[in-house]
Scaffold this motif. Sequence first.
Motif, PDB file in Angstrom:
ATOM      1  N   LEU A 138      10.893   3.922  -0.863  1.00  0.00           N
ATOM      2  CA  LEU A 138      10.627   2.846  -1.816  1.00  0.00           C
ATOM      3  C   LEU A 138       9.289   2.165  -1.556  1.00  0.00           C
ATOM      4  CD1 LEU A 138      14.146   1.189  -2.210  1.00  0.00           C
ATOM      5  CD2 LEU A 138      13.005   2.814  -3.737  1.00  0.00           C
ATOM      6  N   GLY A 139       8.741   2.354  -0.385  1.00  0.00           N
ATOM      7  CA  GLY A 139       7.425   1.783  -0.096  1.00  0.00           C
ATOM      8  C   GLY A 139       7.393   0.276  -0.086  1.00  0.00           C
ATOM      9  N   LYS A 140       8.478  -0.345   0.365  1.00  0.00           N
ATOM     10  CA  LYS A 140       8.536  -1.800   0.400  1.00  0.00           C
ATOM     11  C   LYS A 140       8.779  -2.283   1.818  1.00  0.00           C
ATOM     12  CE  LYS A 140      10.162  -2.363  -4.367  1.00  0.00           C
ATOM     13  NZ  LYS A 140      11.186  -2.961  -5.245  1.00  0.00           N
ATOM     14  N   SER A 141       8.655  -3.566   2.015  1.00  0.00           N
ATOM     15  CA  SER A 141       8.874  -4.174   3.317  1.00  0.00           C
ATOM     16  C   SER A 141       9.899  -5.297   3.158  1.00  0.00           C
ATOM     17  CB  SER A 141       7.552  -4.749   3.835  1.00  0.00           C
ATOM     18  OG  SER A 141       7.677  -5.282   5.108  1.00  0.00           O
ATOM     19  N   PRO A 142      10.763  -5.528   4.149  1.00  0.00           N
ATOM     20  CA  PRO A 142      10.683  -5.028   5.518  1.00  0.00           C
ATOM     21  C   PRO A 142      11.324  -3.654   5.709  1.00  0.00           C
ATOM     22  CG  PRO A 142      12.482  -6.570   5.350  1.00  0.00           C
ATOM     23  CD  PRO A 142      11.800  -6.567   4.014  1.00  0.00           C
ATOM     24  N   VAL A 143      10.786  -2.963   6.677  1.00  0.00           N
ATOM     25  CA  VAL A 143      11.368  -1.729   7.191  1.00  0.00           C
ATOM     26  C   VAL A 143      11.203  -1.767   8.696  1.00  0.00           C
ATOM     27  CG1 VAL A 143      11.248   0.786   7.227  1.00  0.00           C
ATOM     28  CG2 VAL A 143      10.776  -0.428   5.113  1.00  0.00           C
ATOM     29  N   ILE A 144      12.236  -1.329   9.411  1.00  0.00           N
ATOM     30  CA  ILE A 144      12.095  -1.181  10.853  1.00  0.00           C
ATOM     31  C   ILE A 144      12.426   0.244  11.240  1.00  0.00           C
ATOM     32  CG2 ILE A 144      12.699  -3.592  11.306  1.00  0.00           C
ATOM     33  CD1 ILE A 144      15.396  -2.497  12.456  1.00  0.00           C
TER      34      ILE A 144
ATOM     35  N   PRO B 117       0.827  -1.209   0.000  1.00  0.00           N
ATOM     36  CA  PRO B 117       0.000   0.000   0.000  1.00  0.00           C
ATOM     37  C   PRO B 117       0.866   1.265   0.000  1.00  0.00           C
ATOM     38  CG  PRO B 117       0.105  -0.889   2.205  1.00  0.00           C
ATOM     39  CD  PRO B 117       0.793  -1.889   1.314  1.00  0.00           C
ATOM     40  N   PRO B 118       0.318   2.384  -0.479  1.00  0.00           N
ATOM     41  CA  PRO B 118       1.060   3.652  -0.491  1.00  0.00           C
ATOM     42  C   PRO B 118       1.535   4.093   0.885  1.00  0.00           C
ATOM     43  CG  PRO B 118      -0.909   3.806  -1.867  1.00  0.00           C
ATOM     44  CD  PRO B 118      -0.993   2.507  -1.132  1.00  0.00           C
ATOM     45  N   ALA B 119       0.857   3.647   1.934  1.00  0.00           N
ATOM     46  CA  ALA B 119       1.228   4.065   3.287  1.00  0.00           C
ATOM     47  C   ALA B 119       2.660   3.688   3.649  1.00  0.00           C
ATOM     48  CB  ALA B 119       0.260   3.449   4.296  1.00  0.00           C
ATOM     49  N   LEU B 120       3.182   2.642   3.040  1.00  0.00           N
ATOM     50  CA  LEU B 120       4.554   2.255   3.341  1.00  0.00           C
ATOM     51  C   LEU B 120       5.562   3.289   2.835  1.00  0.00           C
ATOM     52  CD1 LEU B 120       4.979  -1.619   2.930  1.00  0.00           C
ATOM     53  CD2 LEU B 120       5.789  -0.194   4.823  1.00  0.00           C
ATOM     54  N   ARG B 121       5.194   4.058   1.818  1.00  0.00           N
ATOM     55  CA  ARG B 121       6.103   5.094   1.324  1.00  0.00           C
ATOM     56  C   ARG B 121       6.261   6.225   2.327  1.00  0.00           C
ATOM     57  NH1 ARG B 121       3.552   4.114  -3.743  1.00  0.00           N
ATOM     58  NH2 ARG B 121       2.342   6.029  -3.604  1.00  0.00           N
ATOM     59  N   GLU B 122       5.358   6.318   3.263  1.00  0.00           N
ATOM     60  CA  GLU B 122       5.490   7.319   4.311  1.00  0.00           C
ATOM     61  C   GLU B 122       6.570   6.918   5.317  1.00  0.00           C
ATOM     62  OE1 GLU B 122       1.676   7.920   6.044  1.00  0.00           O
ATOM     63  OE2 GLU B 122       0.687   8.298   4.109  1.00  0.00           O
TER      64      GLU B 122
END
Length: 223
Positions: A50-56, A41-46
Amino acid sequence: MIIVHHLNNSRSQRVLWLLEELGLEYDVKRYERDPKTMLAPPALREVHPLGKSPVITDDGLTLAESGAIIEYLVERYGEGRLSPAAGTPERLRYTYWMHYAEGSAMPPLLLKLVFDRIEHGPLPFLVKPVAKAIAQRAKKSFVLPQIERHLDYLESELGKQKWFAGRAFSAADIQMSFPLEAAAARGGLDAKRPRLMDFLERIHKRPAYKRALERGGTYELLG
């Protein structure tokens, strides 16, 4: 507090597993794929451009990429756990598999996923026969032979030691779990390679792996 920005059916499941193995406290912020496009979803770009996962996020730090996240967590919180001692042959193997997982093992599996979708997905009537023929030829001539070569290589490597870095379980095994689970789901990995199947069976029985599934929710690799 460590926050895992967790996308369903993604590499971020490995991060949850590592955190459980280390016994660390963390929060999970969930994101769901678009059911039609299967994109994040676009929310990950916030969280990350890159708006991808994983991110911590941790103590003001935002970090992406599975390998970088795993190395960061092990170095900062591991206290010597889940990574071989520096300067040892096992540490060199550990480093190798940490990079191999995404740099070498995943690309042909991702190509197969793309060409499978081209072959079987909805396309305009006039385009579909050509696209299907191209996808089939690419898989037969390049993608599938590459996957077979990698699986043969990995089967042979696990004949040397119980785990990828050596005799002890390490974060390299966590990193290698995703390509092998992907291979079992859609890349032809089966009982013909008993060492790899045994590896998957052993990691799936680990209590920390099971706890990570409880925290992360449904985990079904895209096929």
